[in-house]
Scaffold this motif. Structure first.
Motif, PDB file in Angstrom:
ATOM      1  N   LEU A 168       0.681  -1.276  -0.099  1.00 16.38           N
ATOM      2  CA  LEU A 168      -0.051  -0.033   0.111  1.00 16.38           C
ATOM      3  C   LEU A 168       0.968   1.213  -0.143  1.00 16.38           C
ATOM      4  CD1 LEU A 168      -2.740   1.161   0.122  1.00 16.38           C
ATOM      5  CD2 LEU A 168      -2.821   0.910   2.485  1.00 16.38           C
ATOM      6  N   LYS A 169       2.049   1.154   0.781  1.00 17.50           N
ATOM      7  CA  LYS A 169       3.071   2.397   0.710  1.00 17.50           C
ATOM      8  C   LYS A 169       3.329   2.411  -0.813  1.00 17.50           C
ATOM      9  CE  LYS A 169       6.870   4.247   3.055  1.00 17.50           C
ATOM     10  NZ  LYS A 169       7.997   4.269   1.888  1.00 17.50           N
ATOM     11  N   ASP A 170       3.637   1.475  -1.365  1.00 12.37           N
ATOM     12  CA  ASP A 170       4.130   1.468  -2.808  1.00 12.37           C
ATOM     13  C   ASP A 170       3.117   2.401  -3.601  1.00 12.37           C
ATOM     14  OD1 ASP A 170       6.539   0.225  -2.684  1.00 12.37           O
ATOM     15  OD2 ASP A 170       5.561  -1.623  -3.007  1.00 12.37           O
ATOM     16  N   LEU A 171       1.710   1.996  -3.488  1.00 11.52           N
ATOM     17  CA  LEU A 171       0.750   2.503  -4.160  1.00 11.52           C
ATOM     18  C   LEU A 171       0.725   4.175  -4.028  1.00 11.52           C
ATOM     19  CD1 LEU A 171      -1.482   2.651  -6.107  1.00 11.52           C
ATOM     20  CD2 LEU A 171      -3.175   1.820  -4.234  1.00 11.52           C
ATOM     21  N   CYS A 172       0.928   4.469  -2.669  1.00 10.72           N
ATOM     22  CA  CYS A 172       0.811   5.833  -2.172  1.00 10.72           C
ATOM     23  C   CYS A 172       2.047   6.656  -3.076  1.00 10.72           C
ATOM     24  CB  CYS A 172       0.902   5.950  -0.478  1.00 10.72           C
ATOM     25  SG  CYS A 172      -0.440   5.286   0.283  1.00 10.72           S
ATOM     26  N   GLU A 173       3.120   5.841  -2.844  1.00  7.31           N
ATOM     27  CA  GLU A 173       4.178   6.890  -3.402  1.00  7.31           C
ATOM     28  C   GLU A 173       3.902   6.915  -5.060  1.00  7.31           C
ATOM     29  OE1 GLU A 173       7.561   4.254  -2.477  1.00  7.31           O
ATOM     30  OE2 GLU A 173       7.653   5.000  -0.387  1.00  7.31           O
ATOM     31  N   VAL A 174       3.569   5.949  -5.722  1.00  7.41           N
ATOM     32  CA  VAL A 174       3.265   6.035  -7.067  1.00  7.41           C
ATOM     33  C   VAL A 174       2.079   7.217  -7.656  1.00  7.41           C
ATOM     34  CG1 VAL A 174       2.095   4.985  -9.122  1.00  7.41           C
ATOM     35  CG2 VAL A 174       3.665   3.614  -7.868  1.00  7.41           C
ATOM     36  N   VAL A 175       1.174   7.354  -6.429  1.00  5.14           N
ATOM     37  CA  VAL A 175      -0.022   8.244  -6.706  1.00  5.14           C
ATOM     38  C   VAL A 175       0.708   9.656  -6.424  1.00  5.14           C
ATOM     39  CG1 VAL A 175      -1.926   9.441  -5.806  1.00  5.14           C
ATOM     40  CG2 VAL A 175      -1.778   6.906  -6.183  1.00  5.14           C
ATOM     41  N   ASP A 176       1.851   9.857  -5.475  1.00  5.01           N
ATOM     42  CA  ASP A 176       2.594  11.064  -5.215  1.00  5.01           C
ATOM     43  C   ASP A 176       3.249  11.558  -6.259  1.00  5.01           C
ATOM     44  OD1 ASP A 176       1.129  11.055  -2.686  1.00  5.01           O
ATOM     45  OD2 ASP A 176       2.858  10.466  -1.559  1.00  5.01           O
ATOM     46  N   GLU A 177       4.026  10.558  -6.845  1.00  2.00           N
ATOM     47  CA  GLU A 177       4.854  10.730  -7.910  1.00  2.00           C
ATOM     48  C   GLU A 177       4.073  11.205  -9.289  1.00  2.00           C
ATOM     49  OE1 GLU A 177       7.274   7.422  -8.499  1.00  2.00           O
ATOM     50  OE2 GLU A 177       7.942   7.405  -6.413  1.00  2.00           O
ATOM     51  N   ILE A 178       2.867  10.837  -9.378  1.00  2.00           N
ATOM     52  CA  ILE A 178       2.420  11.159 -10.641  1.00  2.00           C
ATOM     53  C   ILE A 178       1.729  12.481 -10.402  1.00  2.00           C
ATOM     54  CG2 ILE A 178       0.262  10.673 -12.053  1.00  2.00           C
ATOM     55  CD1 ILE A 178       0.770   7.855 -11.619  1.00  2.00           C
ATOM     56  N   ASN A 179       1.268  12.729  -9.047  1.00  2.00           N
ATOM     57  CA  ASN A 179       0.912  14.085  -8.720  1.00  2.00           C
ATOM     58  C   ASN A 179      -0.128  14.692  -9.722  1.00  2.00           C
ATOM     59  OD1 ASN A 179       1.154  16.590  -7.090  1.00  2.00           O
ATOM     60  ND2 ASN A 179       2.800  17.504  -8.309  1.00  2.00           N
ATOM     61  N   SER A 180      -1.186  13.985  -9.525  1.00  2.00           N
ATOM     62  CA  SER A 180      -2.392  14.610 -10.418  1.00  2.00           C
ATOM     63  C   SER A 180      -3.595  14.632  -9.409  1.00  2.00           C
ATOM     64  CB  SER A 180      -2.766  13.703 -11.587  1.00  2.00           C
ATOM     65  OG  SER A 180      -4.009  14.212 -12.038  1.00  2.00           O
ATOM     66  N   LYS A 181      -4.405  15.837  -9.369  1.00  2.00           N
ATOM     67  CA  LYS A 181      -5.697  15.626  -8.455  1.00  2.00           C
ATOM     68  C   LYS A 181      -6.776  14.721  -9.215  1.00  2.00           C
ATOM     69  CE  LYS A 181      -8.027  19.628 -10.533  1.00  2.00           C
ATOM     70  NZ  LYS A 181      -8.580  20.920 -10.384  1.00  2.00           N
ATOM     71  N   TYR A 182      -6.399  14.134 -10.271  1.00  2.00           N
ATOM     72  CA  TYR A 182      -7.326  13.084 -10.833  1.00  2.00           C
ATOM     73  C   TYR A 182      -6.958  11.760 -10.940  1.00  2.00           C
ATOM     74  CZ  TYR A 182     -10.055  17.065 -12.993  1.00  2.00           C
ATOM     75  OH  TYR A 182     -10.955  18.205 -13.155  1.00  2.00           O
ATOM     76  N   LEU A 183      -5.977  11.293  -9.745  1.00  2.00           N
ATOM     77  CA  LEU A 183      -5.357  10.085  -9.575  1.00  2.00           C
ATOM     78  C   LEU A 183      -5.532  10.053  -8.057  1.00  2.00           C
ATOM     79  CD1 LEU A 183      -4.442   7.377 -10.522  1.00  2.00           C
ATOM     80  CD2 LEU A 183      -1.935   8.077 -10.319  1.00  2.00           C
ATOM     81  N   GLY A 184      -6.133   8.914  -7.612  1.00  2.00           N
ATOM     82  CA  GLY A 184      -5.871   8.617  -6.103  1.00  2.00           C
ATOM     83  C   GLY A 184      -6.410   7.193  -5.839  1.00  2.00           C
ATOM     84  N   ILE A 185      -6.629   6.868  -4.528  1.00  2.00           N
ATOM     85  CA  ILE A 185      -6.622   5.291  -4.383  1.00  2.00           C
ATOM     86  C   ILE A 185      -8.163   5.080  -3.982  1.00  2.00           C
ATOM     87  CG2 ILE A 185      -6.070   3.629  -2.392  1.00  2.00           C
ATOM     88  CD1 ILE A 185      -3.237   5.253  -2.203  1.00  2.00           C
ATOM     89  N   TYR A 186      -8.512   4.009  -4.643  1.00  2.00           N
ATOM     90  CA  TYR A 186      -9.970   3.572  -4.374  1.00  2.00           C
ATOM     91  C   TYR A 186      -9.703   2.551  -3.375  1.00  2.00           C
ATOM     92  CZ  TYR A 186     -14.973   2.974  -5.426  1.00  2.00           C
ATOM     93  OH  TYR A 186     -16.190   2.860  -5.337  1.00  2.00           O
ATOM     94  N   TRP A 187     -10.136   2.982  -2.054  1.00  2.00           N
ATOM     95  CA  TRP A 187      -9.608   2.081  -0.856  1.00  2.00           C
ATOM     96  C   TRP A 187     -10.680   1.136  -0.402  1.00  2.00           C
ATOM     97  CZ3 TRP A 187     -11.554   2.131   4.516  1.00  2.00           C
ATOM     98  CH2 TRP A 187     -10.828   1.326   5.424  1.00  2.00           C
ATOM     99  N   HIS A 188     -10.129  -0.209  -0.261  1.00  2.00           N
ATOM    100  CA  HIS A 188     -10.970  -1.275   0.143  1.00  2.00           C
ATOM    101  C   HIS A 188      -9.992  -2.261   1.111  1.00  2.00           C
ATOM    102  CE1 HIS A 188     -13.978  -4.593  -1.343  1.00  2.00           C
ATOM    103  NE2 HIS A 188     -13.819  -4.503   0.017  1.00  2.00           N
ATOM    104  N   TRP A 189     -10.553  -2.299   2.158  1.00  2.00           N
ATOM    105  CA  TRP A 189      -9.508  -2.976   3.113  1.00  2.00           C
ATOM    106  C   TRP A 189      -9.985  -4.684   3.061  1.00  2.00           C
ATOM    107  CZ3 TRP A 189     -11.265  -6.229   7.443  1.00  2.00           C
ATOM    108  CH2 TRP A 189     -10.016  -6.675   8.227  1.00  2.00           C
ATOM    109  N   TRP A 190      -9.189  -5.355   2.835  1.00  2.00           N
ATOM    110  CA  TRP A 190      -9.393  -6.884   2.727  1.00  2.00           C
ATOM    111  C   TRP A 190      -8.757  -7.528   4.049  1.00  2.00           C
ATOM    112  CZ3 TRP A 190      -7.606  -9.332  -2.709  1.00  2.00           C
ATOM    113  CH2 TRP A 190      -8.620  -8.409  -3.692  1.00  2.00           C
ATOM    114  N   PRO A 191      -9.685  -8.571   4.592  1.00  2.00           N
ATOM    115  CA  PRO A 191      -9.340  -9.048   5.641  1.00  2.00           C
ATOM    116  C   PRO A 191      -7.638  -9.610   5.681  1.00  2.00           C
ATOM    117  CG  PRO A 191     -11.396  -9.654   5.119  1.00  2.00           C
ATOM    118  CD  PRO A 191     -10.787  -9.018   3.877  1.00  2.00           C
ATOM    119  N   SER A 192      -7.371 -10.301   4.443  1.00  2.00           N
ATOM    120  CA  SER A 192      -5.959 -10.648   4.255  1.00  2.00           C
ATOM    121  C   SER A 192      -4.886  -9.423   4.363  1.00  2.00           C
ATOM    122  CB  SER A 192      -5.794 -11.090   3.113  1.00  2.00           C
ATOM    123  OG  SER A 192      -5.911 -10.321   1.906  1.00  2.00           O
TER     124      SER A 192
END
Length: 255
Positions: A161-185
């Motif tokens: 998840l940290k990797d995904l956060c960093e990818v979103v930050d590097e792209i740095n677009s207000k039109y890209l984010g994380i669609y959050w879904h917690w999985w029990p795993s």
């Protein structure tokens, strides 16, 4: 916060359109909006495939949503789960990107503000994923539709998840984010994931309300700091009423 439920086309012929039965149920149960699930034809139901949804269909869907007083808040690209079985490497996903861009265009036409995307089980590097998400973010900006990568699928197949956060930050677009879904795993608790994702969260998915394994007091306390839009249920319609009732009780207690 508003409540939404993921719906799709059905094979039932009652009404103007294959989406109408689901819209009617969502409205009767008291949901504020829906998420249209995009997937190929299966079990005899008409295809919810963006390239096949005609301009006439789009007009009918918008009209039906208005009639049932529902937002078409989001779309969800579900077909990559099938696509990745036949195209398991991201470097070969040129056609897949074209279809995702078509999904974003459909979201714009239906008035949706956001769309869930993912590459399912396709394998590749973080750099390849970042290049693809950059293209989708640009398309989202052109269409004024926010693009969110489904967090549970990312952590299952591509990285942390940290990797995904960093990818979103590097792209740095207000039109890209994380669609959050917690999985029990997950190795983290829901409130911990919320704190990590923070304001990168552009929408959230919820499975069945799980009072045994989720501390909703902690989760909602964290969520309230960063997010207040739609809580999107990814549950069967026959379980929708129960989940909506439990969610309303939790919101009245902790929100």
């Amino acid at each position: 916060m508003k409540a939404s439920i993921r719906v799709g086309f059905t094979r039932h012929t009652v009404g103007e359109h294959p989406l109408e039965p689901s819209l009617r149920v969502a409205s009767e149960l008291g949901f504020d909006g829906v998420e249209l699930c995009l997937e190929p034809r299966k079990w005899g139901a008409p295809s919810a495939w963006s390239e096949d949804v005609s301009s006439r269909d789009r007009t009918i869907i918008r009209g039906l949503a208005e009639r049932y007083r529902l937002d078409i808040a989001t779309l969800s690209s579900d077909w990559p789960g099938y696509y990745s079985n036949f195209c398991p490497r991201l470097r070969h996903w040129g056609r897949g990107l074209e279809i995702l861009k078509s999904d974003i265009e459909l979201a714009e036409d239906l008035g949706a503000r956001a769309i869930l995307v993912h590459f399912a089980g396709a394998k590749g590097t973080l750099e390849q994923a970042k290049e693809m998400l950059s293209e989708l973010a640009y398309e989202g900006e052109r269409r004024d539709v926010k693009v969110g990568y489904e967090s549970g699928l990312w952590t299952t197949y591509l990285g942390t998840l940290k990797d995904l956060c960093e990818v979103v930050d590097e792209i740095n677009s207000k039109y890209l984010g994380i669609y959050w879904h917690w999985w029990p795993s997950s190795i983290m608790q829901p409130h911990e994931e919320v704190e990590l994702v923070g304001r990168r969260m552009m929408c959230l998915h919820s499975s069945d309300i799980d009072l045994q394994n989720v501390n909703y007091e902690l989760m909602l306390k964290a969520l309230k700091k960063y997010y207040d839009w739609y809580w999107v249920f990814e549950v069967e319609l026959e379980n929708a009423e129960r989940n909506l009732k439990l969610w309303r009780e939790l919101m009245s207690r902790y929100w």
